[in-house]
Write an enzyme that holds these catalytic residues in place. Sequence first.
Site, mmCIF file in Angstrom:
data_model
loop_
_atom_site.group_PDB
_atom_site.id
_atom_site.type_symbol
_atom_site.label_atom_id
_atom_site.label_comp_id
_atom_site.label_asym_id
_atom_site.label_seq_id
_atom_site.Cartn_x
_atom_site.Cartn_y
_atom_site.Cartn_z
ATOM 1 N N ASP A 265 0.842 -1.204 0.000
ATOM 2 C CA ASP A 265 0.000 0.000 0.000
ATOM 3 C C ASP A 265 0.875 1.250 0.000
ATOM 4 O OD1 ASP A 265 -2.403 1.524 0.128
ATOM 5 O OD2 ASP A 265 -1.984 1.919 2.245
ATOM 6 N N HIS A 289 -1.436 3.971 -1.702
ATOM 7 C CA HIS A 289 -1.378 4.513 -0.339
ATOM 8 C C HIS A 289 -2.778 4.901 0.159
ATOM 9 C CE1 HIS A 289 1.416 6.776 2.683
ATOM 10 N NE2 HIS A 289 0.303 6.361 3.279
ATOM 11 N N SER A 292 -5.467 5.056 5.103
ATOM 12 C CA SER A 292 -6.366 5.872 5.949
ATOM 13 C C SER A 292 -7.532 6.453 5.152
ATOM 14 C CB SER A 292 -5.572 6.979 6.648
ATOM 15 O OG SER A 292 -5.091 7.912 5.695
HETATM 16 C C1 DGY Z 1 -0.247 8.507 7.727
HETATM 17 O O1 DGY Z 1 -1.138 9.010 8.422
HETATM 18 O O2 DGY Z 1 0.948 8.665 7.946
HETATM 19 C C2 DGY Z 1 -0.698 7.672 6.579
HETATM 20 O O3 DGY Z 1 0.321 7.030 5.938
HETATM 21 C C3 DGY Z 1 -1.506 8.519 5.623
HETATM 22 O O4 DGY Z 1 -2.467 7.710 5.128
#
Ligand code: DGY
Length: 325
Positions: A265, A289, A292
């Site tokens: 990811d 990625h 989140s």
């Molecule tokens: C973070 O919060 O560092 C994540 O990788 C972003 O999705």
Amino acid sequence: MTEKPKIYVTRRVPSPGIELLETECKLTFWDSDDAIPREELLKNITGGYDALFCMLTDIIDKEVLEAAGSTLKVVATMSVGYEHIDLDECRRRDIVVANTPNVSTDSVAELTVSLLLLTSRRLLEGIQAVKSGEWGPWKPMWLCGTEMTNKTIGIYGLGRIGYGVARRLKPFGGKKIIYNDVVKVSYADDIGAEYVSFETLLEEADCICICCNLTPQTKHKFNAAAFKKMKQTAILVNSGRGGVIQHDDLYDALVNKDITAAGLDVTEPEPLPSNHKLVSLNNCIILPHMGSNTWESRNSMSLTTAKNILSVFHKEKVFGEVSNK
Ligand code: DGY
């Protein structure tokens, strides 16, 4: 009347944090869904701002801090990762740095488990076969993958996210859960996870989920030497940071069948060019990625970033402070 504190926000972000900040601050935005170009950041940050609300794509180094000048009191990043911020330089200037720990844990843990199953069960190849018409009569050995049942599940980095991944995988009925991190953690006992050396993790795990930060210690930890120690049947998943894996070595390991498959990811670099050699492999699943990417997580990340900034202005304890570490 005292003037409202000024905040520079480097992107359009979900509204909860912005609505909170607008109650007592003056906000200026880089009004785009895309990252602010560096030269624009350097130019725009010179407006005497008290706070910088930034993203993981913004490199906050000496040059940016210099441009921001002595008014800047806090750099709050809407991310868990903070490797894009020069912590030492911020400390030298008495600038508080804060991130958004915890609020995306469930989202990233769910994604990691999804990616593991997507990779281990070859689901993408199956979907492609349906779309392309390659799906023919049932075949006994077509698109066979690997189960988690009775397997040794490995976690590299048993922080909040690693723990969340292990907790979700436990009901799959693996033989055991093993982990490696800089230290043993007491909460590992809650899920019966056993601390092992990095070598043992590599040698014994049937799947390894990388859930750690990028640090000088974790940089390219998964390299040719590591892949040679892993099982040839192993599945590797990375939802931590791309730089933990040496990507040329991963390509060789996947082509030479030193390991069976990888699900990423996060990559090095990001975005990974569509003509990158890893993209061409059937046994490498790459996501852009998305750990989140849930509304629950992104709204909370925005709100937490705002609260971090206000806590600095109010001289209160800052929830996500990392400059004190
Ligand atoms: C973070 O919060 O560092 C994540 O990788 C972003 O999705």
